[in-house]
Design a protein around this motif. Structure first.
Motif, PDB file in Angstrom:
ATOM      1  N   VAL A 267       0.840  -1.194   0.000  1.00 19.48           N
ATOM      2  CA  VAL A 267       0.000   0.000   0.000  1.00 19.48           C
ATOM      3  C   VAL A 267       0.876   1.244   0.000  1.00 19.48           C
ATOM      4  N   THR A 268       0.490   2.246  -0.812  1.00 18.98           N
ATOM      5  CA  THR A 268       1.285   3.471  -0.928  1.00 18.98           C
ATOM      6  C   THR A 268       0.660   4.671  -0.214  1.00 18.98           C
ATOM      7  N   TYR A 269      -0.662   4.645  -0.052  1.00 12.27           N
ATOM      8  CA  TYR A 269      -1.383   5.828   0.420  1.00 12.27           C
ATOM      9  C   TYR A 269      -2.413   5.352   1.440  1.00 12.27           C
ATOM     10  N   GLY A 270      -2.358   5.906   2.635  1.00  6.12           N
ATOM     11  CA  GLY A 270      -3.291   5.498   3.676  1.00  6.12           C
ATOM     12  C   GLY A 270      -4.161   6.647   4.137  1.00  6.12           C
ATOM     13  N   PHE A 271      -5.461   6.436   4.152  1.00  6.66           N
ATOM     14  CA  PHE A 271      -6.399   7.418   4.710  1.00  6.66           C
ATOM     15  C   PHE A 271      -6.911   6.871   6.032  1.00  6.66           C
ATOM     16  N   ILE A 272      -6.749   7.657   7.094  1.00  3.91           N
ATOM     17  CA  ILE A 272      -7.058   7.169   8.424  1.00  3.91           C
ATOM     18  C   ILE A 272      -7.816   8.235   9.219  1.00  3.91           C
ATOM     19  N   ALA A 273      -8.228   7.869  10.423  1.00  2.87           N
ATOM     20  CA  ALA A 273      -8.762   8.789  11.416  1.00  2.87           C
ATOM     21  C   ALA A 273      -7.803   8.784  12.606  1.00  2.87           C
ATOM     22  N   PRO A 274      -7.870   9.792  13.483  1.00  5.65           N
ATOM     23  CA  PRO A 274      -6.899   9.896  14.590  1.00  5.65           C
ATOM     24  C   PRO A 274      -6.748   8.660  15.474  1.00  5.65           C
ATOM     25  N   PRO A 275      -7.803   7.878  15.767  1.00  2.00           N
ATOM     26  CA  PRO A 275      -7.567   6.677  16.592  1.00  2.00           C
ATOM     27  C   PRO A 275      -6.548   5.719  15.981  1.00  2.00           C
ATOM     28  N   LEU A 291       6.496  -1.702   6.384  1.00  2.00           N
ATOM     29  CA  LEU A 291       5.560  -0.687   5.893  1.00  2.00           C
ATOM     30  C   LEU A 291       6.251   0.289   4.948  1.00  2.00           C
ATOM     31  N   SER A 292       7.362  -0.151   4.359  1.00  2.00           N
ATOM     32  CA  SER A 292       8.198   0.753   3.563  1.00  2.00           C
ATOM     33  C   SER A 292       7.525   1.235   2.280  1.00  2.00           C
ATOM     34  N   SER A 293       6.489   0.529   1.806  1.00  2.00           N
ATOM     35  CA  SER A 293       5.792   0.974   0.589  1.00  2.00           C
ATOM     36  C   SER A 293       4.965   2.227   0.841  1.00  2.00           C
ATOM     37  N   LEU A 294       4.601   2.448   2.077  1.00  2.00           N
ATOM     38  CA  LEU A 294       3.709   3.556   2.431  1.00  2.00           C
ATOM     39  C   LEU A 294       4.461   4.877   2.356  1.00  2.00           C
ATOM     40  N   SER A 295       3.925   5.824   1.598  1.00  2.00           N
ATOM     41  CA  SER A 295       4.598   7.120   1.476  1.00  2.00           C
ATOM     42  C   SER A 295       3.799   8.266   2.067  1.00  2.00           C
ATOM     43  N   ASP A 305      -3.681  15.803  16.467  1.00  2.00           N
ATOM     44  CA  ASP A 305      -2.690  16.620  17.153  1.00  2.00           C
ATOM     45  C   ASP A 305      -1.370  16.602  16.397  1.00  2.00           C
ATOM     46  N   ALA A 306      -0.703  17.746  16.351  1.00  2.00           N
ATOM     47  CA  ALA A 306       0.547  17.858  15.588  1.00  2.00           C
ATOM     48  C   ALA A 306       1.624  16.919  16.118  1.00  2.00           C
ATOM     49  N   ASP A 307       1.760  16.815  17.442  1.00  2.48           N
ATOM     50  CA  ASP A 307       2.779  15.930  18.009  1.00  2.48           C
ATOM     51  C   ASP A 307       2.504  14.473  17.656  1.00  2.48           C
ATOM     52  N   LEU A 308       1.232  14.094  17.698  1.00  2.00           N
ATOM     53  CA  LEU A 308       0.865  12.724  17.331  1.00  2.00           C
ATOM     54  C   LEU A 308       1.165  12.478  15.858  1.00  2.00           C
ATOM     55  N   GLY A 309       0.796  13.409  14.996  1.00  2.00           N
ATOM     56  CA  GLY A 309       1.085  13.263  13.571  1.00  2.00           C
ATOM     57  C   GLY A 309       2.570  13.180  13.297  1.00  2.00           C
ATOM     58  N   SER A 310       3.356  13.992  14.006  1.00  2.00           N
ATOM     59  CA  SER A 310       4.813  13.966  13.818  1.00  2.00           C
ATOM     60  C   SER A 310       5.397  12.644  14.274  1.00  2.00           C
ATOM     61  N   ALA A 311       4.821  12.078  15.340  1.00  2.00           N
ATOM     62  CA  ALA A 311       5.308  10.781  15.825  1.00  2.00           C
ATOM     63  C   ALA A 311       5.058   9.691  14.796  1.00  2.00           C
ATOM     64  N   VAL A 312       3.905   9.731  14.132  1.00  2.00           N
ATOM     65  CA  VAL A 312       3.610   8.765  13.075  1.00  2.00           C
ATOM     66  C   VAL A 312       4.566   8.950  11.903  1.00  2.00           C
ATOM     67  N   ALA A 313       4.776  10.205  11.506  1.00  2.00           N
ATOM     68  CA  ALA A 313       5.655  10.501  10.370  1.00  2.00           C
ATOM     69  C   ALA A 313       7.073   9.985  10.631  1.00  2.00           C
ATOM     70  N   GLU A 314       7.555  10.216  11.844  1.00  2.00           N
ATOM     71  CA  GLU A 314       8.920   9.799  12.174  1.00  2.00           C
ATOM     72  C   GLU A 314       9.033   8.289  12.275  1.00  2.00           C
ATOM     73  N   ARG A 315       8.053   7.662  12.895  1.00  2.00           N
ATOM     74  CA  ARG A 315       8.135   6.222  13.099  1.00  2.00           C
ATOM     75  C   ARG A 315       8.023   5.448  11.785  1.00  2.00           C
ATOM     76  N   LEU A 316       7.137   5.893  10.891  1.00  2.00           N
ATOM     77  CA  LEU A 316       6.906   5.169   9.640  1.00  2.00           C
ATOM     78  C   LEU A 316       7.694   5.726   8.466  1.00  2.00           C
ATOM     79  N   ASP A 317       8.360   6.862   8.665  1.00  2.00           N
ATOM     80  CA  ASP A 317       9.080   7.536   7.594  1.00  2.00           C
ATOM     81  C   ASP A 317       8.139   7.842   6.426  1.00  2.00           C
ATOM     82  N   VAL A 318       7.034   8.505   6.746  1.00  2.00           N
ATOM     83  CA  VAL A 318       6.040   8.880   5.745  1.00  2.00           C
ATOM     84  C   VAL A 318       5.702  10.361   5.900  1.00  2.00           C
ATOM     85  N   ARG A 319       5.063  10.908   4.891  1.00  2.00           N
ATOM     86  CA  ARG A 319       4.509  12.252   5.023  1.00  2.00           C
ATOM     87  C   ARG A 319       3.106  12.124   5.616  1.00  2.00           C
TER      88      ARG A 319
END
Length: 536
Positions: A267-275, A291-295, A305-319
């Motif tokens: 999967v390249t593109y994920g649409f999610i909700a905050p939970p 999960l390296s295919s996910l960009s 929340d910005a901190d939560l979003g940044s944590a996801v971005a850093e952990r998964l290496d995604v935008r």
């Protein structure tokens, strides 16, 4: 007043079906449109269109057409996609029903929508049958897509519909006036209302989001957001298919299956909700999967929340991106472009924002106390005000509720969102909270979302919700409902102290209750009304 910084887009005067499928190329016909993550069934665009047309023909042969409403009660699957577009192709209106609803909830929606047919699946048949009977829908008009069929049960299945081999009707309607869908607002603070969305509304929102979401035929897009909710309906069932992407369809969110599906199907593109973002940021199981295919991950349906979003971005290496919308806006009204805004603006939008207004829309921020418009800032952030939106994606009305409609859409066509927001000098919008959910403590406004985001940064907290409750002096105070991480012994006093050390005194949490799970809608919104019991 401020307009979208993006160029206006052309909005074709066509039906949803014609937008998505009328001009499909021969090359795209053989692309994979849908993959069912459970079972692995694959459906090409050619097969999808054939089945949609056959379903439309079968529905028409059973008397369904322009002016009829058909209920659709099912979890995500390729069967749902076919049924949904078959209803619209037949010229009928689809009222999509929350798959978690009780029989009473289903019956209430079917009755309010005046539905004359219900389409469901075997797993939901008991409540569907009870609801259909209550709403006056005959057994032969209760279709069970994966059932044993009409001959065996009296309920037609998908095979029965396709076997009729009836041609799709030439449904005649005005896309600007004819209702395509009738979803019901989430009802997080009150009873759900039928949201009247035309074909033009849905076509417009696909056109408005297409250049920003930038999905392509090369994308594999995870479809775990429920199709019955407007977010999944517009972004996945419509916009992703319009882009000729491949939807990898999951019937529900379960973390291991979610991660395994991304890994297996690249999967390249994920649409999610905050939970889901909370799980991606915090759960140790995430590290067990490739999960390296996910960009790109885009969060919507509730503030991220910005901190939560940044944590996801850093952990998964995604935008990580964020958007904003509501059923009444078809739903997307604000979003960050796929590149974050780099190409057009030279920088990415901060994750604390929901991005920019989509093309063809105009916004206002209005002081709810005075009714006066708030000035657009030269730089920095504006004062907070209620966000108003005007554009071709604004709903027609609430079904059978002229007062609620008049309270929501003004004479100038602006929809009053009920959300408190700010805008910066670059045109980016920041959602503060729902106006109705702001806690008024000693004259100060306390946004629950701010406290919830802070609580999620505590290592012993896996989820949280905040509401206003009344203390013994009659003062409204913030109360936190907290889900503890298993194996921890976090106390109420520790929660109170943690928050107090990080916020202004008037924002402090003053009561804490530990619970097993935060009640949320299928789209990820906190159901605060379920937390407001008399004992609180």
């Amino acid at each position: 007043m401020f307009a979208s910084p993006f160029p206006d887009v052309d909005i074709p005067e066509v039906s949803v079906y014609d937008l998505l499928f009328a001009d499909i190329s021969r090359t795209d016909l053989d692309r994979i449109a849908l993959i069912d993550a459970v079972g692995g069934a694959r459906t090409t665009y050619r097969e999808l269109i054939e089945r949609v047309n056959a379903t439309a023909g079968a529905l028409a042969a059973r008397g369904i057409g322009v002016g009829d409403v058909v209920g659709l009660l099912a979890p995500n699957s390729s069967l749902f996609a076919v049924a949904f577009h078959g209803i619209l192709r037949a010229g009928a209106t689809a009222t999509t029903v929350n798959a978690l609803f009780t029989a009473n909830d289903i019956a209430k929606q079917l009755t309010d929508a005046n539905a004359t047919m219900l389409i469901t699946v075997s797993a939901l048949l008991p409540q569907a049958r009870e609801a259909a009977e209550s709403a006056g829908i005959a057994p032969r008009r209760l279709i069970v897509l994966d059932g044993d069929g009409e001959a065996a049960t009296g309920h037609p299945n998908a095979g029965d519909l396709l076997a009729q081999d009836a041609p799709a009707p030439q449904a005649d309607f005005d896309p600007a006036r004819h209702l395509a869908v009738l979803p019901y607002s989430s009802g997080t603070t009150g009873d759900p209302k039928g949201v009247m969305l035309t074909h033009r509304n849905l076509v417009a929102n696909v056109a408005q989001t297409r250049p920003l979401l930038a999905m392509s035929a090369e994308d594999r897009i995870l479809a775990v957001l429920p199709f019955f909710h407007i977010y999944g309906m517009t972004v996945l069932l419509n916009a992703a298919l319009h882009a000729r992407a491949t939807l990898v369809v999951m019937p529900r969110f379960e973390l291991a299956a979610f991660l395994g599906t991304i890994q297996e199907h690249r999967v390249t593109y994920g649409f999610i909700a905050p939970p889901v973002a909370v799980a991606l940021a915090k759960h140790p199981q995430v590290d067990e999967y490739d999960l390296s295919s996910l960009s790109v991950v885009l969060s919507g349906a509730a503030p991220l929340d910005a901190d939560l979003g940044s944590a996801v971005a850093e952990r998964l290496d995604v935008r990580v991106l964020q958007g904003f919308g509501m059923s009444e806006l078809s739903p997307v009204s604000h979003v960050m472009p796929r590149d974050g805004g780099q190409d057009r603006f030279g920088e990415s939008a901060p994750l604390s924002s929901c991005g920019w207004p989509v093309p063809n829309t105009v916004n206002k921020l209005v002081d709810p106390a005075t009714g006066k418009e708030i000035a657009y800032p030269a730089d920095g952030l504006s004062a907070p005000g209620e966000l108003w939106v005007k554009g071709p994606n604004v709903m027609t009305a609430y079904l059978g509720n002229p007062q609620a409609t008049a309270d929501t859409i003004d004479a100038d066509g602006f929809l009053h969102t009920g959300d408190l927001a700010q805008v910066d000098g670059a045109g980016r919008v920041f959602i503060v909270d729902r106006l109705k959910e702001l806690i008024k403590y000693k004259g100060y406004q306390v946004p629950p979302a701010e406290l919830e985001a802070l609580l999620l940064t505590h290592p012993a907290v896996t989820d949280a919700a905040v509401i206003g409750v009344t203390d013994s002096d009659g003062e409204e105070i913030p109360k936190a409902f907290v889900v503890r991480r298993p194996g921890t012994d976090l106390t109420a006093q520790e929660v109170i102290a943690f928050v107090a050390a990080r916020v202004a005194p008037y924002k402090k949490v003053r009561r804490v209750e530990f619970i097993d799970a935060i009640p949320k809608s299928a789209s990820g919104k906190i159901l605060r009304k379920e937390l407001r019991a008399p004992s609180t």
